[in-house]
Design a protein around this motif. Structure first.
Motif, PDB file in Angstrom:
ATOM      1  N   LYS A  63       0.556  -0.575   0.038  1.00 38.56           N
ATOM      2  CA  LYS A  63      -0.005   0.525   0.315  1.00 38.56           C
ATOM      3  C   LYS A  63       0.618   1.507   0.184  1.00 38.56           C
ATOM      4  O   LYS A  63       1.778   1.054   0.852  1.00 38.56           O
ATOM      5  N   PRO A  64       0.280   2.430  -0.978  1.00 33.59           N
ATOM      6  CA  PRO A  64       1.534   3.497  -0.720  1.00 33.59           C
ATOM      7  C   PRO A  64       0.912   4.212   0.426  1.00 33.59           C
ATOM      8  O   PRO A  64       0.592   4.173   1.249  1.00 33.59           O
ATOM      9  N   ALA A  65       2.089   4.863   0.861  1.00 35.74           N
ATOM     10  CA  ALA A  65       2.582   5.089   2.451  1.00 35.74           C
ATOM     11  C   ALA A  65       1.542   6.833   2.176  1.00 35.74           C
ATOM     12  O   ALA A  65       2.018   7.677   0.932  1.00 35.74           O
ATOM     13  N   PRO A  66       0.857   7.323   3.123  1.00 38.90           N
ATOM     14  CA  PRO A  66       0.612   9.165   2.942  1.00 38.90           C
ATOM     15  C   PRO A  66       1.784   9.896   3.277  1.00 38.90           C
ATOM     16  O   PRO A  66       2.531   9.430   3.602  1.00 38.90           O
ATOM     17  N   PRO A  67       1.424  11.196   2.940  1.00 37.28           N
ATOM     18  CA  PRO A  67       3.076  11.908   2.936  1.00 37.28           C
ATOM     19  C   PRO A  67       3.241  12.112   3.938  1.00 37.28           C
ATOM     20  O   PRO A  67       2.041  11.956   5.089  1.00 37.28           O
ATOM     21  N   ALA A  68       4.542  12.606   4.392  1.00 35.45           N
ATOM     22  CA  ALA A  68       4.444  12.711   6.131  1.00 35.45           C
ATOM     23  C   ALA A  68       3.778  13.638   5.956  1.00 35.45           C
ATOM     24  O   ALA A  68       3.556  14.569   7.649  1.00 35.45           O
ATOM     25  N   THR A  69       3.664  14.767   5.004  1.00 36.16           N
ATOM     26  CA  THR A  69       3.241  16.561   5.701  1.00 36.16           C
ATOM     27  C   THR A  69       2.456  16.275   4.367  1.00 36.16           C
ATOM     28  O   THR A  69       2.389  15.668   3.831  1.00 36.16           O
ATOM     29  N   SER A  70       1.501  18.072   5.260  1.00 33.72           N
ATOM     30  CA  SER A  70       0.555  17.544   3.815  1.00 33.72           C
ATOM     31  C   SER A  70       0.490  18.774   2.792  1.00 33.72           C
ATOM     32  O   SER A  70       2.062  19.631   2.190  1.00 33.72           O
ATOM     33  N   PRO A  71       0.039  18.602   1.344  1.00 37.45           N
ATOM     34  CA  PRO A  71       1.132  18.762   0.296  1.00 37.45           C
ATOM     35  C   PRO A  71       0.989  20.172   0.613  1.00 37.45           C
ATOM     36  O   PRO A  71       0.027  21.039   0.853  1.00 37.45           O
ATOM     37  N   SER A  72       2.181  21.356  -0.180  1.00 38.49           N
ATOM     38  CA  SER A  72       2.082  21.945   0.346  1.00 38.49           C
ATOM     39  C   SER A  72       1.458  23.104  -1.520  1.00 38.49           C
ATOM     40  O   SER A  72       1.259  21.719  -2.106  1.00 38.49           O
ATOM     41  N   PRO A  73       0.875  24.084  -1.103  1.00 41.26           N
ATOM     42  CA  PRO A  73       0.042  25.209  -1.999  1.00 41.26           C
ATOM     43  C   PRO A  73       0.450  24.453  -3.227  1.00 41.26           C
ATOM     44  O   PRO A  73       2.061  25.340  -3.302  1.00 41.26           O
ATOM     45  N   SER A  74      -0.024  24.986  -4.411  1.00 40.28           N
ATOM     46  CA  SER A  74       0.323  24.337  -5.728  1.00 40.28           C
ATOM     47  C   SER A  74       0.642  26.161  -6.127  1.00 40.28           C
ATOM     48  O   SER A  74      -0.135  26.942  -5.290  1.00 40.28           O
ATOM     49  N   TYR A  75       1.405  26.152  -7.130  1.00 40.28           N
ATOM     50  CA  TYR A  75       1.240  28.338  -7.351  1.00 40.28           C
ATOM     51  C   TYR A  75       0.574  27.941  -8.685  1.00 40.28           C
ATOM     52  O   TYR A  75       0.321  26.972  -9.084  1.00 40.28           O
ATOM     53  N   PRO A  76       0.549  29.489  -8.715  1.00 34.83           N
ATOM     54  CA  PRO A  76      -1.157  29.508 -10.097  1.00 34.83           C
ATOM     55  C   PRO A  76      -0.592  29.081 -11.337  1.00 34.83           C
ATOM     56  O   PRO A  76       0.893  30.133 -11.638  1.00 34.83           O
ATOM     57  N   SER A  77      -1.250  29.240 -11.786  1.00 34.36           N
ATOM     58  CA  SER A  77      -0.493  29.004 -13.618  1.00 34.36           C
ATOM     59  C   SER A  77      -0.466  30.218 -14.114  1.00 34.36           C
ATOM     60  O   SER A  77      -0.680  31.251 -14.131  1.00 34.36           O
ATOM     61  N   PRO A  78       0.900  30.043 -15.159  1.00 33.34           N
ATOM     62  CA  PRO A  78       1.105  31.536 -16.009  1.00 33.34           C
ATOM     63  C   PRO A  78      -0.124  31.478 -16.400  1.00 33.34           C
ATOM     64  O   PRO A  78      -0.773  31.314 -16.854  1.00 33.34           O
ATOM     65  N   ALA A  79      -0.058  33.103 -16.667  1.00 28.33           N
ATOM     66  CA  ALA A  79      -1.240  33.351 -17.936  1.00 28.33           C
ATOM     67  C   ALA A  79      -0.958  33.193 -19.175  1.00 28.33           C
ATOM     68  O   ALA A  79      -0.097  32.343 -19.697  1.00 28.33           O
ATOM     69  N   PRO A  80      -2.192  32.297 -19.843  1.00 31.43           N
ATOM     70  CA  PRO A  80      -1.720  32.560 -20.984  1.00 31.43           C
ATOM     71  C   PRO A  80      -1.117  33.124 -21.751  1.00 31.43           C
ATOM     72  O   PRO A  80      -1.658  34.473 -21.517  1.00 31.43           O
ATOM     73  N   PRO A  81      -0.206  32.662 -22.747  1.00 32.19           N
ATOM     74  CA  PRO A  81       0.086  34.010 -24.047  1.00 32.19           C
ATOM     75  C   PRO A  81      -0.562  34.352 -24.400  1.00 32.19           C
ATOM     76  O   PRO A  81      -2.239  33.971 -24.986  1.00 32.19           O
ATOM     77  N   PRO A  82      -0.609  35.923 -25.375  1.00 34.39           N
ATOM     78  CA  PRO A  82      -1.682  36.582 -25.815  1.00 34.39           C
ATOM     79  C   PRO A  82      -2.247  35.841 -26.619  1.00 34.39           C
ATOM     80  O   PRO A  82      -1.327  35.494 -27.746  1.00 34.39           O
ATOM     81  N   PRO A  83      -2.971  36.434 -28.123  1.00 28.19           N
ATOM     82  CA  PRO A  83      -3.269  35.359 -28.705  1.00 28.19           C
ATOM     83  C   PRO A  83      -2.107  36.048 -30.015  1.00 28.19           C
ATOM     84  O   PRO A  83      -2.101  36.968 -30.265  1.00 28.19           O
ATOM     85  N   ALA A  84      -1.826  35.654 -31.222  1.00 26.52           N
ATOM     86  CA  ALA A  84      -0.951  35.911 -32.249  1.00 26.52           C
ATOM     87  C   ALA A  84      -1.902  37.107 -33.146  1.00 26.52           C
ATOM     88  O   ALA A  84      -2.558  37.136 -33.231  1.00 26.52           O
ATOM     89  N   GLY A  85      -0.726  37.667 -33.270  1.00 27.07           N
ATOM     90  CA  GLY A  85      -1.442  39.432 -33.827  1.00 27.07           C
ATOM     91  C   GLY A  85      -2.105  40.182 -33.116  1.00 27.07           C
ATOM     92  O   GLY A  85      -2.048  41.515 -33.683  1.00 27.07           O
TER      93      GLY A  85
END
Length: 136
Positions: A63-85
């Motif tokens: 069985k997989p072992a649970p993590p020793a600590t709670s997972p850290s919050p993830s960083y926000p994803s980068p903004a999508p690139p502007p549309p071409a043109g």
């Protein structure tokens, strides 16, 4: 019948000769080696059988072992690139957030007046730079 047994006994005693002590010792050592070999084989079989039984009783996938600590919050994803043109505007003082530091670079070919230095790890306080605005 009794006399025949006595005769056979007397005949056997006359012809019997005791073995030398070295031969008797050799037979005893051979028997001891056989006993030790049987004991060693028995111990190997017991240990091997016990190991096989333990392996057979273990679950197939652990069985997989649970993590020793709670997972850290993830960083926000980068903004999508502007549309071409679509042209993007360079940051100007009018469209920057108040309180954020902006840095303007000299045009190419223009000499800079500040000497480049690596970032300092000291905890000294410095005066705000020219492009920075602070709002109380």
């Amino acid at each position: 019948m009794r006399s025949l047994f006595r005769q056979a006994g007397d005949f056997g005693q006359g012809r019997s000769v005791a073995d030398p002590a070295a031969r008797i010792t050799e037979r005893g050592m051979r028997a001891q080696r056989r006993r030790m070999a049987v004991v060693a084989v028995g111990v190997c079989l017991v240990i091997g059988g016990g190991g096989a039984a333990v392996i057979g009783l273990l679950p197939a996938t652990p069985k997989p072992a649970p993590p020793a600590t709670s997972p850290s919050p993830s960083y926000p994803s980068p903004a999508p690139p502007p549309p071409a043109g679509t042209p993007t505007e360079p940051p100007t003082p009018s469209n920057t957030v108040p309180g954020s530091a902006t840095r303007s670079f000299p045009p190419e070919g223009m000499p800079t007046t500040e000497a480049a230095s690596p970032p300092s790890t000291s905890t000294s306080t410095t005066a705000p730079t020219m492009g920075a605005t602070s709002t109380p």
